[in-house]
Design a protein around this motif. Structure first.
Motif, PDB file in Angstrom:
ATOM      1  N   ARG A 149     -53.183  55.865   0.134  1.00  0.00           N
ATOM      2  CA  ARG A 149     -53.498  57.289   0.062  1.00  0.00           C
ATOM      3  C   ARG A 149     -52.343  58.054  -0.560  1.00  0.00           C
ATOM      4  NH1 ARG A 149     -56.642  61.236  -1.109  1.00  0.00           N
ATOM      5  NH2 ARG A 149     -56.654  63.016   0.322  1.00  0.00           N
ATOM      6  N   MET A 150     -51.116  57.696  -0.216  1.00  0.00           N
ATOM      7  CA  MET A 150     -49.949  58.340  -0.785  1.00  0.00           C
ATOM      8  C   MET A 150     -49.940  58.184  -2.297  1.00  0.00           C
ATOM      9  SD  MET A 150     -45.901  57.486  -0.195  1.00  0.00           S
ATOM     10  CE  MET A 150     -45.984  55.954  -1.108  1.00  0.00           C
ATOM     11  N   LEU A 151     -50.252  56.993  -2.771  1.00  0.00           N
ATOM     12  CA  LEU A 151     -50.216  56.735  -4.211  1.00  0.00           C
ATOM     13  C   LEU A 151     -51.316  57.495  -4.937  1.00  0.00           C
ATOM     14  CD1 LEU A 151     -49.416  52.931  -4.118  1.00  0.00           C
ATOM     15  CD2 LEU A 151     -47.866  54.850  -4.441  1.00  0.00           C
ATOM     16  N   ALA A 163     -44.926  47.673 -16.120  1.00  0.00           N
ATOM     17  CA  ALA A 163     -44.383  47.199 -14.853  1.00  0.00           C
ATOM     18  C   ALA A 163     -42.998  46.626 -15.043  1.00  0.00           C
ATOM     19  CB  ALA A 163     -45.306  46.132 -14.259  1.00  0.00           C
ATOM     20  N   GLY A 164     -42.076  47.088 -14.202  1.00  0.00           N
ATOM     21  CA  GLY A 164     -40.724  46.558 -14.233  1.00  0.00           C
ATOM     22  C   GLY A 164     -39.830  47.228 -15.248  1.00  0.00           C
ATOM     23  N   GLN A 165     -40.380  48.141 -16.079  1.00  0.00           N
ATOM     24  CA  GLN A 165     -39.576  48.729 -17.136  1.00  0.00           C
ATOM     25  C   GLN A 165     -38.656  49.828 -16.622  1.00  0.00           C
ATOM     26  OE1 GLN A 165     -39.335  47.729 -20.457  1.00  0.00           O
ATOM     27  NE2 GLN A 165     -40.345  45.981 -19.511  1.00  0.00           N
ATOM     28  N   GLY A 166     -39.158  50.622 -15.656  1.00  0.00           N
ATOM     29  CA  GLY A 166     -38.337  51.698 -15.120  1.00  0.00           C
ATOM     30  C   GLY A 166     -37.953  52.671 -16.215  1.00  0.00           C
ATOM     31  N   ALA A 167     -36.659  52.871 -16.418  1.00  0.00           N
ATOM     32  CA  ALA A 167     -36.184  53.795 -17.437  1.00  0.00           C
ATOM     33  C   ALA A 167     -36.421  53.210 -18.819  1.00  0.00           C
ATOM     34  CB  ALA A 167     -34.689  54.055 -17.236  1.00  0.00           C
ATOM     35  N   PRO A 168     -36.429  54.076 -19.873  1.00  0.00           N
ATOM     36  CA  PRO A 168     -36.680  53.597 -21.227  1.00  0.00           C
ATOM     37  C   PRO A 168     -35.735  52.505 -21.684  1.00  0.00           C
ATOM     38  CG  PRO A 168     -36.799  56.001 -21.122  1.00  0.00           C
ATOM     39  CD  PRO A 168     -36.287  55.531 -19.783  1.00  0.00           C
ATOM     40  N   GLY A 169     -34.583  52.382 -21.069  1.00  0.00           N
ATOM     41  CA  GLY A 169     -33.609  51.399 -21.499  1.00  0.00           C
ATOM     42  C   GLY A 169     -33.987  49.962 -21.217  1.00  0.00           C
ATOM     43  N   ALA A 190     -45.351  46.987  -2.141  1.00  0.00           N
ATOM     44  CA  ALA A 190     -45.544  48.288  -2.767  1.00  0.00           C
ATOM     45  C   ALA A 190     -47.015  48.614  -2.984  1.00  0.00           C
ATOM     46  CB  ALA A 190     -44.796  48.344  -4.094  1.00  0.00           C
ATOM     47  N   GLU A 191     -47.844  47.592  -3.068  1.00  0.00           N
ATOM     48  CA  GLU A 191     -49.279  47.806  -3.231  1.00  0.00           C
ATOM     49  C   GLU A 191     -49.959  48.114  -1.904  1.00  0.00           C
ATOM     50  OE1 GLU A 191     -50.788  44.383  -5.245  1.00  0.00           O
ATOM     51  OE2 GLU A 191     -49.947  44.959  -7.184  1.00  0.00           O
ATOM     52  N   GLY A 192     -49.178  48.066  -0.824  1.00  0.00           N
ATOM     53  CA  GLY A 192     -49.708  48.454   0.468  1.00  0.00           C
ATOM     54  C   GLY A 192     -50.200  47.322   1.338  1.00  0.00           C
ATOM     55  N   GLY A 236     -40.786  51.308 -11.757  1.00  0.00           N
ATOM     56  CA  GLY A 236     -41.923  50.967 -12.595  1.00  0.00           C
ATOM     57  C   GLY A 236     -42.435  49.557 -12.353  1.00  0.00           C
ATOM     58  N   LEU A 237     -41.937  48.882 -11.308  1.00  0.00           N
ATOM     59  CA  LEU A 237     -42.417  47.543 -11.002  1.00  0.00           C
ATOM     60  C   LEU A 237     -43.919  47.574 -10.719  1.00  0.00           C
ATOM     61  CD1 LEU A 237     -41.880  44.531 -10.329  1.00  0.00           C
ATOM     62  CD2 LEU A 237     -41.446  45.250  -7.975  1.00  0.00           C
ATOM     63  N   VAL A 238     -44.347  48.616 -10.024  1.00  0.00           N
ATOM     64  CA  VAL A 238     -45.766  48.808  -9.736  1.00  0.00           C
ATOM     65  C   VAL A 238     -46.132  50.196 -10.220  1.00  0.00           C
ATOM     66  CG1 VAL A 238     -47.515  48.933  -7.936  1.00  0.00           C
ATOM     67  CG2 VAL A 238     -45.637  47.308  -7.731  1.00  0.00           C
ATOM     68  N   ARG A 239     -47.325  50.314 -10.793  1.00  0.00           N
ATOM     69  CA  ARG A 239     -47.766  51.590 -11.317  1.00  0.00           C
ATOM     70  C   ARG A 239     -48.935  52.147 -10.507  1.00  0.00           C
ATOM     71  NH1 ARG A 239     -49.276  50.330 -17.274  1.00  0.00           N
ATOM     72  NH2 ARG A 239     -49.882  48.350 -16.308  1.00  0.00           N
ATOM     73  N   PRO A 240     -48.996  53.461 -10.355  1.00  0.00           N
ATOM     74  CA  PRO A 240     -50.126  54.060  -9.642  1.00  0.00           C
ATOM     75  C   PRO A 240     -51.439  53.671 -10.308  1.00  0.00           C
ATOM     76  CG  PRO A 240     -48.404  55.674 -10.015  1.00  0.00           C
ATOM     77  CD  PRO A 240     -48.015  54.459 -10.795  1.00  0.00           C
ATOM     78  N   GLY A 241     -52.422  53.286  -9.472  1.00  0.00           N
ATOM     79  CA  GLY A 241     -53.732  52.928 -10.006  1.00  0.00           C
ATOM     80  C   GLY A 241     -53.776  51.515 -10.538  1.00  0.00           C
TER      81      GLY A 241
END
Length: 241
Positions: A149-151, A163-169, A190-192, A236-241
């Motif tokens: 629900r939070m996500l 996934a896993g990218q985080g910052a642009p670097g 993280a997926e609950g 960014g390891l896991v993305r919403p949706g």
């Protein structure tokens, strides 16, 4: 009873080992309801009540509760600011955020501030009691239903890259500390998924999952499961949706 109240300590022989709880909510009736539920339970002791964040911070310093039930929206200093100050100054005091999800936009920020989980205000009494015991034991309260629900509600504020990218670097360097299996476990957390659900998904024992979760927390210098969820989405390891 005044708006901010210190309650007398119990006199029974078990009082010294009871879980000490501080209630922080600007609604007196809600505080009264929580207090009635908690005081009916063995091993729980309500040591004070605060009607705003500033009072909660002051009372946490004076009373050193094991657990603080913290409302988000209060006059003056809100629950998020109070949570951050309490956790920073008194790391042994754990904070449970109280939220009504439909109106609270800041629950995710509460986790970032150092809360050990959050509960809906209409949580069943038995679940409230169990959550307090869980947090007091050093674990965190992030149920699969609440995490999902939070996500749904706060996903737009989280990273949307690969996934896993985080910052642009590139990939977040913190994730490189984990083994492939630990990374997999962190993703499922993280997926609950609960430990039991993760064990079923990976065909391992629940004890093995607990070991992996402990390794993840240790390697990433995280306090609990809540912080692991936050980090997984921030990197960014896991993305919403």
């Amino acid at each position: 009873m005044t708006e901010s109240t210190v309650l007398g300590a119990g006199t029974s022989s078990g009082a010294a080992t009871a879980i000490r709880v501080l209630l922080a909510d600007d609604q007196a009736l809600l505080r009264m309801g929580f207090r009635m539920v908690l005081e009916a339970e063995d091993g729980l002791e309500v040591v004070g009540e605060a009607a705003d964040g500033a009072s909660a911070v002051q009372m946490a310093g004076a009373l050193r509760p094991d657990v603080v039930l913290m409302d988000v929206r209060m006059p003056g200093m809100n629950g998020l600011e109070a949570t951050e100050q309490i956790v920073r100054a008194h790391p042994d005091s754990r904070v449970l955020i109280l939220t009504t999800f439909d109106v609270d936009e800041y629950a995710f920020d509460g986790l970032r501030a150092g809360a050990s989980g959050f509960l809906l205000k209409d949580t069943r009494p038995a679940d409230l009691v169990q959550a307090i015991r869980t947090v007091a034991s050093g674990d965190a309260v992030v149920s699969p239903r609440v995490t999902r629900r939070m996500l749904e509600l706060f996903g737009s504020h989280l990273p949307t890259g690969a996934a896993g990218q985080g910052a642009p670097g590139g990939p977040d360097p913190r994730l490189a500390r984990l083994t492939a299996r630990e990374l997999e476990v962190l993703t499922l957390v993280a997926e609950g998924l609960s430990n039991a659900e993760i064990a079923g998904r990976l065909f391992v024992s629940e004890t093995t999952v607990k070991t992996h979760v402990g390794n993840v927390l240790g390697k990433l210098d995280l306090r609990d499961r809540v912080q692991a969820v936050v980090l997984a989405y921030e990197t960014g390891l896991v993305r919403p949706g």
